[in-house]
Design a protein around this motif. Structure first.
Motif, PDB file in Angstrom:
ATOM      1  N   ASN A 180       5.165  52.742 -39.192  1.00 44.39           N
ATOM      2  CA  ASN A 180       4.117  51.971 -39.566  1.00 44.39           C
ATOM      3  C   ASN A 180       3.703  51.057 -38.481  1.00 44.39           C
ATOM      4  O   ASN A 180       2.744  50.132 -38.772  1.00 44.39           O
ATOM      5  CB  ASN A 180       4.537  51.312 -40.831  1.00 44.39           C
ATOM      6  N   ASP A 232       3.552  49.973 -26.555  1.00 39.48           N
ATOM      7  CA  ASP A 232       2.534  49.290 -25.608  1.00 39.48           C
ATOM      8  C   ASP A 232       2.933  49.344 -24.348  1.00 39.48           C
ATOM      9  O   ASP A 232       2.240  49.518 -23.383  1.00 39.48           O
ATOM     10  CB  ASP A 232       2.119  47.793 -26.124  1.00 39.48           C
ATOM     11  N   VAL A 249      -6.208  43.488 -45.183  1.00 43.08           N
ATOM     12  CA  VAL A 249      -6.887  44.136 -46.022  1.00 43.08           C
ATOM     13  C   VAL A 249      -7.375  45.419 -45.543  1.00 43.08           C
ATOM     14  O   VAL A 249      -7.665  45.798 -44.535  1.00 43.08           O
ATOM     15  CB  VAL A 249      -8.298  43.166 -46.310  1.00 43.08           C
ATOM     16  N   TRP A 256      -4.484  49.277 -36.902  1.00 45.96           N
ATOM     17  CA  TRP A 256      -5.686  49.047 -36.502  1.00 45.96           C
ATOM     18  C   TRP A 256      -6.859  49.232 -37.409  1.00 45.96           C
ATOM     19  O   TRP A 256      -8.032  48.986 -37.396  1.00 45.96           O
ATOM     20  CB  TRP A 256      -6.090  49.965 -35.237  1.00 45.96           C
ATOM     21  N   ASN A 259       3.162  51.857 -35.435  1.00 49.64           N
ATOM     22  CA  ASN A 259       2.190  52.324 -34.273  1.00 49.64           C
ATOM     23  C   ASN A 259       0.814  51.555 -34.411  1.00 49.64           C
ATOM     24  O   ASN A 259       0.410  51.219 -35.144  1.00 49.64           O
ATOM     25  CB  ASN A 259       1.965  53.971 -34.821  1.00 49.64           C
ATOM     26  N   GLY A 260       0.689  51.067 -33.051  1.00 50.35           N
ATOM     27  CA  GLY A 260      -0.645  50.411 -32.723  1.00 50.35           C
ATOM     28  C   GLY A 260      -0.432  48.735 -32.594  1.00 50.35           C
ATOM     29  O   GLY A 260      -1.278  48.325 -32.118  1.00 50.35           O
ATOM     30  N   MET A 297       4.085  47.871 -47.429  1.00 49.71           N
ATOM     31  CA  MET A 297       2.826  48.224 -46.501  1.00 49.71           C
ATOM     32  C   MET A 297       3.165  49.467 -46.082  1.00 49.71           C
ATOM     33  O   MET A 297       2.285  50.018 -45.338  1.00 49.71           O
ATOM     34  CB  MET A 297       2.797  47.055 -45.663  1.00 49.71           C
ATOM     35  N   GLY A 328       2.998  52.909 -45.198  1.00 54.31           N
ATOM     36  CA  GLY A 328       2.136  54.280 -45.580  1.00 54.31           C
ATOM     37  C   GLY A 328       0.679  53.850 -46.077  1.00 54.31           C
ATOM     38  O   GLY A 328      -0.097  54.571 -46.640  1.00 54.31           O
ATOM     39  N   LYS A 329       0.443  52.408 -46.031  1.00 54.54           N
ATOM     40  CA  LYS A 329      -0.735  51.949 -46.657  1.00 54.54           C
ATOM     41  C   LYS A 329      -2.002  51.801 -45.591  1.00 54.54           C
ATOM     42  O   LYS A 329      -3.105  52.113 -45.820  1.00 54.54           O
ATOM     43  CB  LYS A 329      -0.501  50.432 -47.199  1.00 54.54           C
ATOM     44  N   ALA A 330      -1.696  51.524 -44.585  1.00 58.62           N
ATOM     45  CA  ALA A 330      -2.690  51.437 -43.663  1.00 58.62           C
ATOM     46  C   ALA A 330      -2.052  51.705 -42.002  1.00 58.62           C
ATOM     47  O   ALA A 330      -0.944  51.160 -41.731  1.00 58.62           O
ATOM     48  CB  ALA A 330      -3.504  50.206 -43.665  1.00 58.62           C
ATOM     49  N   ARG A 331      -2.692  52.122 -41.259  1.00 58.70           N
ATOM     50  CA  ARG A 331      -2.309  51.814 -39.820  1.00 58.70           C
ATOM     51  C   ARG A 331      -2.987  50.528 -39.319  1.00 58.70           C
ATOM     52  O   ARG A 331      -3.822  50.260 -39.830  1.00 58.70           O
ATOM     53  CB  ARG A 331      -2.878  53.055 -38.924  1.00 58.70           C
ATOM     54  N   CYS A 386       6.598  57.743 -33.533  1.00 57.27           N
ATOM     55  CA  CYS A 386       5.184  57.093 -33.684  1.00 57.27           C
ATOM     56  C   CYS A 386       4.270  57.737 -34.521  1.00 57.27           C
ATOM     57  O   CYS A 386       3.387  57.002 -35.173  1.00 57.27           O
ATOM     58  CB  CYS A 386       4.707  57.070 -32.176  1.00 57.27           C
ATOM     59  N   THR A 411       4.266  58.961 -37.529  1.00 56.97           N
ATOM     60  CA  THR A 411       4.115  58.083 -38.781  1.00 56.97           C
ATOM     61  C   THR A 411       4.501  56.688 -38.849  1.00 56.97           C
ATOM     62  O   THR A 411       4.724  56.023 -40.056  1.00 56.97           O
ATOM     63  CB  THR A 411       4.764  59.110 -39.974  1.00 56.97           C
TER      64      THR A 411
END
Ligand code: SF4
Ligand code: SF4
Ligand code: SF4
Ligand code: SF4
Ligand code: SF4
Ligand code: SF4
Ligand code: FES
Ligand code: FES
Lengths: 309, 526, 355
Positions: free
Chosen positions: C105, C114, C244, C222, C107-108, C215, C217-220, C101, C103
């Motif tokens: 993608n 959950d 975004v 959340w 995660n969250g 996507m 590595g671009k954003a978590r 979790c 790293t």
């Protein structure tokens, strides 16, 4: 005040003399990671995750303790910097439990954020893990030192209040850990449960017991309130999940104030939709107490009752 | 489209003509596949054996450019076998006799000769279509809906009316729009003869209405030039052109000629998000916004008006197209001051009856299909229930016309052009995604193994394709997808500007160029 | 009138149309039941059993997603037996699951994570054998990490039942069970796999086994803001969410569109990269001596005004023509029509309405 002008990532930046490279870079919108740096108590420089490349310097410099000087040329994400940060992260993760799955810090953890940013997975090093027992002797604060990255922020924030200095580093090498005097658990120590340390811990080593399992950080919205118990005005966060307040957490002490348990409990009672059960230490043991006792309002209440009669 | 996309899945019979739906319109392809899984009969008319043809019960591999003959042939069988919907034809249509007369000679045998489709198949498809409870026709021919149907479209319409396969759920004529907002561009009056909602400029009353709405004394009455005529006249009677987000230098037929004409203009303004081949010819280039950087609406092929929402800021100093148009109008002495795209829609609703009930506020609760005349109107799922727009549906008898340019000794092969799944239009966007062009990096020419053998071409060889208008070089792919005599490629790769070759001869009514057929020769490049 | 049945779920009286499942009945009154393999749009295998509930009188704990609600039925969704069963289920899944979790993608936004958190199941409670499948990333669109697959089968059914491509299916049994294209090949071997990279399988995967390559590595999850909009490519007009982060479009994910549901094609889902392309025009350009030079907006607009004005004055309004765009919005096409007719005085306005 005199200014200095330096170049950060090819951009000219002018800052007041005495500014640290870290602050100059952040001011200009550049990202630099930090673990040990505490804006309230700067100048520690222990973790080295904040290193940058400064032209002409012998080695990479910790930006949180390096002063910006005229004509300095700084790179914040050059390959050598990225390499150094990756190595630091790999070393930290090598002894770190793979527990994000259910860790309460998941989503708001600097170690995790930086590992994601720099693409460092948890399996890379596979070093020795600690197996410290989780300290939940204190009813408010859970300490899981397996997750501690030894940044020392908790130690320093605790020491900022005179006559606290409850915790400090103990032992060396792989065994190094943060511990109260005599390596007792938190309940037996002089800890006053103010949670200053929890507020600054960058990872999941220090967490609020009453919030455990209640919601992921990204499901929680925080709203700041100011404590009104004394006129110091410490800051607390109401933790909303949906439209319910699931708990109150310490944010920052007021000017020259220590931050205290009574204040937090007062906010908890006033705002929380399911207030926790207050406990106080009596004869070195935590016992359940009534809310008036927890908030030291017993005498006031007694007086009120009398007046009513 | 007379129907909605989701109705296609419930059709009992689907006639897909000239559309490689699963590649060109994959989401409609999903509906077609669903219908087939539900037991629908699928007939595909296409010279190439495309993916969707592989799913079909009937694949009618017609010779390019013989669609009308085929459609007339189907009508012939339906009339001859008394399968037509007499009630529908009597009550809702006119000029049936003209149709009956014209199609009389299109017997299955005669049509088979023209199209190359076996007579028996023609009969079976005709029966299947006529007898189906619901039958949907899908096609993509780039027609300009409602205004001036081409003969192809007439022939399609004749067939649906003949069988009463229109004006009900899952039954109708469904042209699939190639570009995202062709429908909206037409609806909004980006047409030389029409104000928004197809209100003719030739009518005095319309001009008076719009002059009042726009606060001007008068509006021009003379029908304007079509896109093809504009390019033809560029440098002649047309001296200045303002081009918004189009790339005619690559997309127009006979594009050498297009580039040459644009170069000889006094003034060319191009507004786009990239410095396209066309923009390079401009005197001024205005940096515009992509769909992600502006608010607005698109109208899809089923007349559904949907919101486009601004997610990020445009790069640098680029601006939303509508803001730039306003700046130009204002500079020219006609102040256009809209605070938001929503305000423009409010004005559109006032002057465009079919959009009368549409506003951004309503679109927040979901899309609306026009006609949607009032704020209470729920929108319209399928058209022509009980009545056609013009009253009775008219049969327009049309004859087969062979393509303008047929193969001959010098140019023995037919070149047909189309789209690829992984790309869009002239590739301005899809060649720059970091993903699509990686997977599908180059274009090739599909050629049948028989032709390839004759020409000594092997798979992957570089070949030169030449027409009377120009030539390009491209790698050959030997395949059974095309029949002998036919070669195919797409127009979506700037490296293979195939429209240097295509024929600018236009349909006399719709002015749509004949992209699908032109005569070429193919040689190996040593 | 639709026939209805009334049942009691966790003490709440619920009335639902006859034929509803217990899961649907529970969801209709906001009672939470976890699901892995269930999807309202797909067929129901009732395979993962995370959705079990207790129904006194039933032989064991039935899976609520495939159990029909009946008149007078009494259901407990969080009894001790149910919680125990769910925990065991999660422990078994986690036993073979990579501890990634940190790293990952997903995660969250991961159902496994959950539910593990919700039910307090820790990693390592039940350490089991881990898989060591190579990560499939030989195409530019989709990354498949079968080590994280929980075999819910939603991707298989999505590809079969919605996309209609039958690109993937289950193979092998037991610990070796695996979702794979035919003959053990990869998605990118599209002649065999029949995969068209619509990514519709990715849109239903409840864990991090299938991800959009662009996507990673671009954003978590959340950190992402989603903006629902309409696809700029073909005339179908699919809806999707632009993802975004920090003012940049970092990806496209499915939403529930009026036209397309969650389905998209390869262009809509993976064709967003041009938005951030360095070739984007950022300033007005004016050609001087055959070369483009950057200009301010004021200069560019003044130049346009002067030139169009001169052409109109010298040759009349019909010497000016406007080519509007089928790629621009309705509002913009409307303004082009207005600009041509009301401002310039010509009807020569058209767009590229072909194919
Ligand atoms: S407990 Fe937290 S704040 Fe204290 S040293 Fe460890 S990581 Fe740092
Ligand atoms: S402290 Fe951070 S990295 Fe460690 S388990 Fe918790 S969330 Fe993960
Ligand atoms: S798939 Fe879910 S549980 Fe597994 S590593 Fe990723 S986020 Fe964690
Ligand atoms: S990308 Fe589409 S075609 Fe390929 S396996 Fe997934 S759902 Fe099937
Ligand atoms: S890849 Fe995802 S959707 Fe497919 S079976 Fe595995 S977990 Fe389910
Ligand atoms: S996602 Fe594909 S099918 Fe849908 S509108 Fe976009 S290009 Fe067309
Ligand atoms: S943040 Fe600078 S050394 Fe730790
Ligand atoms: S969700 Fe019900 S069995 Fe999987």
């Amino acid at each position: 005040m005199a200014n200095v002008t330096l170049t950060i990532n090819s951009e000219q930046v002018t800052v007041p003399a005495g500014t640290k490279v870290l602050d100059a870079a952040r001011e200009a919108g550049f990202f630099i990671p930090t673990f040990c740096h505490d804006p309230e108590a700067p100048g520690y420089g222990g973790c080295r995750i904040c290193v940058v490349n400064i032209k002409g310097a012998r080695s990479l410099m910790a930006s949180c303790v390096t002063e910006a000087t005229n004509g300095m040329v700084v790179e914040t994400e050059s390959p050598d910097v990225v390499e150094a940060r990756k190595t630091i992260l790999e070393l930290l993760l090598a002894n770190h439990p793979t527990d994000c799955l259910t860790c309460d810090k998941n989503g708001d953890c600097k170690l995790q954020d930086y590992a994601y940013r720099y693409g460092v997975g948890s399996s890379g090093f596979g070093g020795e893990k600690h197996s410290y027992p989780v300290d939940n002797s204190n009813p408010y604060i859970t300490r899981d030192l397996n997750k501690c990255i030894l940044c020392g922020r908790c130690v320093r924030t605790c020491a900022q209040v005179e006559d606290r200095q409850v915790i400090d580093f103990a032992y060396r090498g792989f065994q190094t850990r943060v511990a109260p005097a005599m390596d007792t658990n938190l309940a037996e120590s002089a800890c006053v449960s103010c949670a200053r340390c929890v507020a600054v811990c960058p990872v999941g080593a220090l967490t609020y017991t009453n919030l455990s399992g209640k919601g992921r950080t990204y499901e929680i919205a925080k709203k700041q309130v100011t404590c009104s118990f004394c006129d110091a005005g410490c800051q607390f966060d109401l933790n909303y999940k949906g439209d319910k307040v699931i708990g109150v957490t310490a944010k920052a002490p007021g000017e020259g104030r220590p931050l205290c348990l009574k204040g937090r409990l007062g906010m908890e009672l006033r705002y929380s939709d399911q207030p926790l059960t207050p406990m106080l230490k009596k004869d070195n043991e935590f016992v359940e107490v009534s809310w008036p006792e927890a908030l030291e309002l017993e005498d006031v209440l007694a007086k009120l009752k009398e007046l009513e009669k | 489209m007379t129907n909605s996309i989701q109705e296609i899945a419930n059709a009992d019979f689907i006639l897909a003509t000239g559309t490689n739906t699963t590649e060109g319109h994959p989401i409609i392809g999903i509906q077609v596949k669903k219908a087939v899984r539900n037991g629908a009969t699928l007939a595909v008319v296409d010279p190439r054996s495309t993916e969707i043809a592989g799913l079909a019960n009937y694949h009618l591999r017609i010779k390019s450019g013989t669609d009308i003959a085929l459609l007339n042939g189907l009508a012939n069988v339906i009339i001859a076998e008394e399968l037509w919907n007499k009630e529908f034809v009597t009550e809702r249509t006119e000029d049936f006799d003209a149709l009956r007369e014209t199609v009389a000679k299109y017997t299955p045998d005669y049509v088979s000769e023209i199209t190359g489709v076996p007579a028996e198949t023609i009969k079976e498809v005709a029966r299947g279509y006529a007898k189906a409870k619901n039958a949907s026709i899908l096609y993509t021919m780039g027609i300009t809906q409602h205004i001036c149907g081409t003969h192809n479209v007439f022939a399609v319409a004749n067939l649906t009316m003949l069988c009463g396969q229109i004006g009900k759920e899952s039954s109708g004529v469904n042209p699939l729009r190639g570009q995202n907002n062709v429908q909206g561009a037409c609806d909004m009056g980006a047409l030389p003869a029409f104000f928004p909602a197809y209100q003719p400029v030739a009518l005095e009353a319309n001009r008076a209405k719009f002059a009042a709405a726009w606060g001007v004394d008068e509006l021009p009455s003379k029908t304007g030039l079509t896109v093809g005529e504009i390019i033809d006249e560029a440098g002649k009677s047309v001296k200045a052109i303002y081009i918004l987000g189009e790339n005619p230098v690559l997309s127009d037929p006979d594009s050498n000629h297009a580039a040459h004409n644009l170069e000889s203009l006094d003034f060319l303004v191009v507004q786009d998000i990239f410095l396209t081949e066309t923009a390079q010819l401009a005197d001024v280039v205005l940096p515009a916004s992509s769909f992600a950087e502006k608010d607005g609406t698109f109208s899809n092929t089923e007349r559904r008006v949907q919101r486009v929402r601004k997610a990020v800021n445009p790069p640098g100093e680029a601006k939303a197209d509508w803001e730039i148009i306003c700046m130009i109008a204002t500079a020219l002495g006609y102040p256009m001051n809209y605070g938001s795209a929503g305000e423009i829609m409010d004005e559109i609703a006032k002057v465009t009856p079919s959009y009368g009930g549409i506003s951004f506020a309503r679109l927040e609760n979901g899309s609306l299909q026009w006609p949607c005349p009032t704020a209470e109107h729920p929108g319209t799922k399928f058209l022509h229930v009980g009545k056609f727009g013009r009253g009775l549906g008219k049969f327009h008898a049309v004859e087969h016309i062979p393509p303008n340019e047929m193969p001959d000794e010098e140019y023995p092969l037919i070149l047909s052009t189309g789209r690829r799944r992984y790309h869009y239009h002239t590739g301005t966007m899809t060649q720059r995604t970091g993903a699509l062009e990686v997977f599908y990096p180059t274009e090739y020419l599909e050629i049948n193994c028989i032709d390839a053998a004759k020409l000594g071409i092997e798979d992957g060889d570089k070949v030169r394709v030449t027409s009377r208008r120009g030539q390009v070089e491209v790698a050959a792919k030997i395949t059974e997808i095309v029949t002998p005599g036919l070669v195919f490629t797409s127009f979506q790769y700037p490296d293979v500007p195939i429209n240097k070759l295509t024929n600018a001869a236009r349909d006399p009514i719709s002015k749509i160029p004949e992209y699908k057929v032109c005569a070429v020769k193919v040689e190996k490049v040593s | 009138m639709v026939a209805t049945v009334t049942l009691t779920i966790d003490g709440i009286q619920v009335t639902v149309p006859k034929g509803s499942t217990v899961l649907e009945a529970a969801e209709s009154v906001g009672v939470f039941i976890p699901t892995f393999c269930h999807d309202p749009e797909l067929s129901k295998p009732g395979a993962c059993r995370i959705c079990v509930v207790e129904i006194p009188g039933a032989r064991n704990l039935p899976a609520s997603c495939v159990t029909e609600a009946t008149e007078g039925m009494v259901v407990y969704t969080a009894s001790e037996a149910v919680l125990e069963a769910r925990k065991t289920n999660l422990e078994l899944l986690l036993a073979n699951h990579p501890e990634d979790c940190l790293t990952c993608n997903k995660n969250g936004e991961c159902k496994l994570q959950d539910y593990a958190y919700y039910y307090g199941v820790k990693v390592g409670a039940f350490p089991g054998e881990k898989h060591n499948y190579p990560i499939e990333e030989d195409n530019p669109f989709i990354v498949r990490d079968m080590n994280k697959c929980i075999l819910c089968g939603k991707c298989v059914r999505m590809c079969q039942e919605i996309q209609g491509n039958n690109a993937i299916d289950f193979a092998y049994r037991g610990f070796n069970a695996l979702v794979t294209p035919a003959m053990g090949t990869t998605y990118s071997d599209s002649d065999i796999s029949n995969c068209v990279f619509c990514g519709n399988c990715v849109s239903v995967c409840p864990v991090g086994a299938l991800s959009e390559k662009g996507m990673l590595g671009k954003a978590r999850k959340w950190e992402i803001e989603k903006v629902t909009t309409t696809c700029p490519y073909c005339g179908v007009g699919c809806s999707f969410d632009l993802n975004v982060k920090d003012g940049k479009v970092i990806g496209v994910t499915s939403t529930d569109g009026d036209v397309n549901g969650r389905a998209l094609c390869v262009k809509g889902r993976f064709g967003y990269g041009f938005i951030n392309h360095p070739d984007r025009l950022k300033k007005p350009l004016i050609k001087k001596d055959g070369k483009f030079e950057e200009a301010t907006w004021a200069e560019a607009i003044a130049f346009v005004k002067e030139k169009l004005g001169a052409v109109k004055a010298n040759y009349g309004p019909d010497a000016i023509a406007l080519l509007s765009s089928a790629r621009c919005t309705n509002e913009e096409n409307y303004l082009m029509n207005k600009l041509a007719r009301a401002v310039l005085g010509t009807n020569s306005v058209d767009h590229c309405a072909r194919l």
